[in-house]
Design an enzyme around this catalytic site. Structure first.
Site, PDB file in Angstrom:
ATOM      1  N   LYS A 190       0.976  -1.131  -0.103  1.00 44.89           N
ATOM      2  CA  LYS A 190       0.134  -0.079  -0.101  1.00 44.89           C
ATOM      3  C   LYS A 190       1.036   1.249   0.169  1.00 44.89           C
ATOM      4  O   LYS A 190       1.503   1.680   0.864  1.00 44.89           O
ATOM      5  CB  LYS A 190      -0.831  -0.067   1.275  1.00 44.89           C
ATOM      6  N   GLY A 243       6.380   4.817   8.516  1.00 45.64           N
ATOM      7  CA  GLY A 243       5.481   6.133   8.572  1.00 45.64           C
ATOM      8  C   GLY A 243       5.828   6.672   9.940  1.00 45.64           C
ATOM      9  O   GLY A 243       6.468   6.687  10.690  1.00 45.64           O
ATOM     10  N   SER A 244       4.428   7.423  10.179  1.00 43.18           N
ATOM     11  CA  SER A 244       4.274   8.230  11.434  1.00 43.18           C
ATOM     12  C   SER A 244       4.176   7.347  12.593  1.00 43.18           C
ATOM     13  O   SER A 244       3.453   6.447  12.417  1.00 43.18           O
ATOM     14  CB  SER A 244       3.252   9.386  11.179  1.00 43.18           C
ATOM     15  N   GLY A 248       1.369   4.433  12.788  1.00 42.43           N
ATOM     16  CA  GLY A 248       2.089   2.920  12.968  1.00 42.43           C
ATOM     17  C   GLY A 248       1.544   2.380  13.984  1.00 42.43           C
ATOM     18  O   GLY A 248       1.067   1.044  14.072  1.00 42.43           O
ATOM     19  N   GLU A 266       8.570   0.849  11.718  1.00 41.36           N
ATOM     20  CA  GLU A 266       9.577   1.901  11.477  1.00 41.36           C
ATOM     21  C   GLU A 266       8.985   3.266  11.576  1.00 41.36           C
ATOM     22  O   GLU A 266       8.324   3.691  10.550  1.00 41.36           O
ATOM     23  CB  GLU A 266      10.529   1.334  10.394  1.00 41.36           C
ATOM     24  N   CYS A 300      13.081  10.755   7.829  1.00 40.32           N
ATOM     25  CA  CYS A 300      12.846  10.262   9.306  1.00 40.32           C
ATOM     26  C   CYS A 300      14.170  10.402  10.009  1.00 40.32           C
ATOM     27  O   CYS A 300      14.204  10.479  11.163  1.00 40.32           O
ATOM     28  CB  CYS A 300      12.389   8.782   9.257  1.00 40.32           C
ATOM     29  N   GLU A 399       8.843  16.008  15.722  1.00 40.74           N
ATOM     30  CA  GLU A 399       9.316  15.788  14.336  1.00 40.74           C
ATOM     31  C   GLU A 399       8.595  16.728  13.430  1.00 40.74           C
ATOM     32  O   GLU A 399       7.395  16.858  13.496  1.00 40.74           O
ATOM     33  CB  GLU A 399       9.162  14.224  14.036  1.00 40.74           C
TER      34      GLU A 399
HETATM   35  P1  NAD Z   1       2.044   8.339   7.336  1.00 42.66           P
HETATM   36  O1  NAD Z   1       1.960   7.750   8.751  1.00 42.66           O
HETATM   37  O2  NAD Z   1       0.982   9.533   7.289  1.00 42.66           O
HETATM   38  O3  NAD Z   1       1.453   7.385   6.406  1.00 42.66           O
HETATM   39  C1  NAD Z   1       2.184   6.239   6.130  1.00 42.66           C
HETATM   40  C2  NAD Z   1       1.382   5.391   5.374  1.00 42.66           C
HETATM   41  O4  NAD Z   1       0.336   4.767   6.137  1.00 42.66           O
HETATM   42  C3  NAD Z   1       0.806   5.589   4.346  1.00 42.66           C
HETATM   43  O5  NAD Z   1       0.970   4.587   3.030  1.00 42.66           O
HETATM   44  C4  NAD Z   1      -0.613   6.181   4.452  1.00 42.66           C
HETATM   45  O6  NAD Z   1      -1.503   6.100   3.474  1.00 42.66           O
HETATM   46  C5  NAD Z   1      -0.886   5.005   5.421  1.00 42.66           C
HETATM   47  N1  NAD Z   1      -1.908   5.558   6.567  1.00 42.66           N
HETATM   48  C6  NAD Z   1      -2.324   6.702   6.865  1.00 42.66           C
HETATM   49  N2  NAD Z   1      -3.472   6.674   7.788  1.00 42.66           N
HETATM   50  C7  NAD Z   1      -3.795   5.299   7.862  1.00 42.66           C
HETATM   51  C8  NAD Z   1      -4.731   4.715   8.865  1.00 42.66           C
HETATM   52  N3  NAD Z   1      -5.801   5.288   9.423  1.00 42.66           N
HETATM   53  N4  NAD Z   1      -4.667   3.265   8.808  1.00 42.66           N
HETATM   54  C9  NAD Z   1      -3.624   2.537   7.878  1.00 42.66           C
HETATM   55  N5  NAD Z   1      -2.663   3.025   7.037  1.00 42.66           N
HETATM   56  C10 NAD Z   1      -2.915   4.472   7.161  1.00 42.66           C
HETATM   57  O7  NAD Z   1       3.429   8.871   7.152  1.00 42.66           O
HETATM   58  P2  NAD Z   1       3.915   9.671   6.011  1.00 42.66           P
HETATM   59  O8  NAD Z   1       3.327  11.276   6.023  1.00 42.66           O
HETATM   60  O9  NAD Z   1       3.549   8.905   4.817  1.00 42.66           O
HETATM   61  O10 NAD Z   1       5.561   9.842   6.048  1.00 42.66           O
HETATM   62  C11 NAD Z   1       5.918  10.673   7.117  1.00 42.66           C
HETATM   63  C12 NAD Z   1       6.166   9.776   8.523  1.00 42.66           C
HETATM   64  O11 NAD Z   1       7.191   8.614   8.012  1.00 42.66           O
HETATM   65  C13 NAD Z   1       7.421  10.422   9.143  1.00 42.66           C
HETATM   66  O12 NAD Z   1       6.911  10.438  10.574  1.00 42.66           O
HETATM   67  C14 NAD Z   1       8.763   9.901   9.063  1.00 42.66           C
HETATM   68  O13 NAD Z   1       9.618   9.987  10.224  1.00 42.66           O
HETATM   69  C15 NAD Z   1       8.250   8.413   8.796  1.00 42.66           C
HETATM   70  N6  NAD Z   1       9.096   7.660   8.386  1.00 42.66           N
HETATM   71  C16 NAD Z   1      10.186   6.742   8.760  1.00 42.66           C
HETATM   72  C17 NAD Z   1      11.084   6.007   8.176  1.00 42.66           C
HETATM   73  C18 NAD Z   1      12.018   5.073   8.984  1.00 42.66           C
HETATM   74  O14 NAD Z   1      12.586   4.122   8.367  1.00 42.66           O
HETATM   75  N7  NAD Z   1      11.824   5.023  10.356  1.00 42.66           N
HETATM   76  C19 NAD Z   1      11.213   6.543   6.878  1.00 42.66           C
HETATM   77  C20 NAD Z   1      10.671   7.395   6.228  1.00 42.66           C
HETATM   78  C21 NAD Z   1       9.649   7.974   6.868  1.00 42.66           C
END
Ligand code: NAD
Ligand code: MN
Length: 496
Positions: A190, A243-244, A248, A266, A300, A399
């Site tokens: 996804k 993601g966030s 997560g 992550e 991140c 962040e």
């Molecule tokens: P996000 O958490 O908003 O989205 C991540 C994914 O989750 C997307 O595919 C999104 O569509 C999905 N998502 C959103 N809401 C959801 C829900 N209610 N249920 C299920 N899935 C859902 O993150 P973002 O804005 O895409 O990316 C930014 C974040 O990612 C930052 O916090 C960053 O630090 C983190 N990040 C971490 C790493 C790592 O390796 N640790 C790497 C890159 C980014």
């Protein structure tokens, strides 16, 4: 290859392939969810609409993945053969790296040079590396005695779902998909809403390169619909998320409410870059500011907190401000550009809000401002900011996911470590010193999954990447990533 120079990237947009629905069972299908309407942050132009995946479409993708896994056309290949397919995928992706890079640059605004020369290089390298690793995994046979034989073997988990962000969209995808496939799993990805087109093209290229139908599916869609449907699906064995922190953690709930699937998280970060008194301040501050502003700060690992001895803070602020002045945003499709567009207006407003509120906390904005930049009409551009902050200030704690550097003074080593470890995150840290003993002693006390010493963002595929504390616990890259997607089976054979 992997050079963005000398190309008319804008002129190549019209020749791009855009897919308009989920990639399931080896082909693009009609999505039944609310459409994804996407714009390019470079200039606000509309990108082709995608018919997003509904929960039913997600279910079809998971069933396809399960069928492919059970039939074994890929999952039961000899590891050597699976490895060959992954290396073929790497070469096919390499051959079309230009198109994928251009899609990424359009979708999320990173400079074409970075999209091609850094991101696509990493993606190709990742598929190649796990392709080379696939037949070099060795199982165990513990010594148990004359009357028995014990085997500890690694088996693919089955159906692996990956939910990924937009900031390094295909790198994050490859970091999950390549080790999962190397182990013999089927995957359903996804992608983040913004970067769905590039993910769909990647899957199609991989299928053409030899992955059987159903082994690599992509379900573009709204997080709360398609992401959640994967999280709650009773037939997904492993879910890997980047993601966030907020989203997560929801996956732990989805898992608890469904089949108890394994969830690997992550999450975000608030990297501290700790400059010890003996370090080369100029070098450390420049690398830290570059690391904070890289990818428009949407990292991140972004080194968003610079910790310097109190007596040297003004000097550090001056150097960081000079780096900021050299990092003005420009057209992402110009190969000379190093700082591109912010992914969306919404994200830009969020970043600007941190800078706007900083003085309320008593922080001082030394470079940059909360104002957006006009680079191309309709685009989302923001210049880097440097802020003199205390550890308690909002900019120094949260962040931001934008090019905003907090420069923080410390009094002694204990104070520095308290500040460095004093956020909810623990993804990465940097340490600057030539004092060998100090480097070892201090790096042991930094609560982070990765510590860079006298460098930033360095590494290769051999090292695991991931965090501790609020940054999660999953590890991408290296042979350890394969453990996330495999089960250990014990077979005890009576020989008496
Ligand atoms: P996000 O958490 O908003 O989205 C991540 C994914 O989750 C997307 O595919 C999104 O569509 C999905 N998502 C959103 N809401 C959801 C829900 N209610 N249920 C299920 N899935 C859902 O993150 P973002 O804005 O895409 O990316 C930014 C974040 O990612 C930052 O916090 C960053 O630090 C983190 N990040 C971490 C790493 C790592 O390796 N640790 C790497 C890159 C980014
Ligand atoms: Mn988000």
């Amino acid at each position: 290859m992997f050079s963005a120079q000398g190309e008319d990237w804008v002129g190549r947009i019209d020749a791009l392939t855009f897919h308009d629905g989920p990639f399931v069972d080896g082909r693009i299908v009609l999505g039944h969810g609310d459409p994804l309407t996407l714009t390019a942050p470079r200039d606000g132009r509309a990108l082709p609409v995608i018919a997003a995946a509904s929960p039913g479409d997600v279910d079809a993708a998971v069933r396809s993945a399960r069928r492919a896994f059970d039939e074994g056309e890929f999952s039961r290949l000899a590891p050597r053969e699976r490895g060959r397919v992954l290396r073929d995928v790497a070469e096919a992706v390499h051959a079309r790296a230009d198109e994928l890079a251009l899609l990424i640059a359009l979708e999320m605004g990173k400079p074409i040079r970075e999209a091609l020369e850094t991101e696509m290089r990493a993606v190709v390298n990742c598929f190649r590396w796990y392709g080379e690793a696939a037949d070099k995994l060795i199982d165990e046979s513990p010594v148990t005695g004359d009357d028995s034989l014990a085997l500890v073997t690694r088996e693919p988990a089955g159906v692996v779902a990956a939910v990924v962000p937009w900031n390094f969209p295909l790198t994050m995808t490859a970091w999950k998909v390549a080790p999962a496939l190397a182990a013999g799993n089927s995957v359903v990805v996804k992608p983040a809403e913004h970067t769905s087109h590039s993910a769909l093209l990647l899957a199609e290229i991989a299928a053409h390169a030899g992955l059987p139908a159903g082994v690599f599916n992509v379900v573009p869609g709204h997080g709360a619909v398609a992401g959640r449907a994967l999280g709650e699906h009773p037939d997904v064995d492993v879910l890997t998320f980047t993601g966030s922190p907020e989203i997560g953690r929801r996956f732990l709930g989805y898992s608890a409410a469904s089949n108890g699937k394994r969830v690997w998280l992550e999450l975000g970060g608030k990297t501290a870059s700790l400059v010890l008194p003996d370090a080369d301040l100029d070098k450390a501050v420049r690398a830290t500011a570059d690391g904070c502003f890289y990818n428009q700060g949407q990292m991140c690992t972004s080194s968003s907190r610079l910790l310097v001895p109190r007596a040297r803070r003004d000097e550090a602020l001056e150097i960081a401000a000079a780096v900021a002045a050299d990092s003005e945003p420009a057209d992402p499709l110009d190969p000379a550009t190093g700082m591109g567009a912010i992914v969306s207006d919404r994200q830009l407003e969020r970043i600007a809000g941190f800078v706007r509120r900083a003085p309320d906390d008593g922080a001082r904005v030394v470079a940059g401002s909360a104002a957006r930049r006009e680079v191309i009409p309709g685009g989302s551009y923001f210049a880097p900011a440097v802020i003199a902050a205390d550890p308690s200030h909002e900019v120094a704690r949260e962040e931001i996911f934008g090019p905003v550097l907090s420069v923080i003074a410390y009094d002694d080593l204990d104070d520095a470590l308290r500040i460095a470890n004093g956020t909810e995150y623990g993804l990465a840290a940097a340490l600057w010193s030539d004092d060998l003993k100090a480097v070892h002693r201090v790096s042991r006390r930094l609560r982070a999954g990765v510590v860079w010493v006298n460098c930033f963002e360095e590494g290769d595929m051999t090292i695991p990447f991931g965090g501790v504390k609020g940054s999660g616990y999953g590890r991408d890259k290296s042979l350890h990533a394969i453990d996330k997607f495999t089960d250990l089976k014990t077979t005890w054979i009576d020989l008496s």
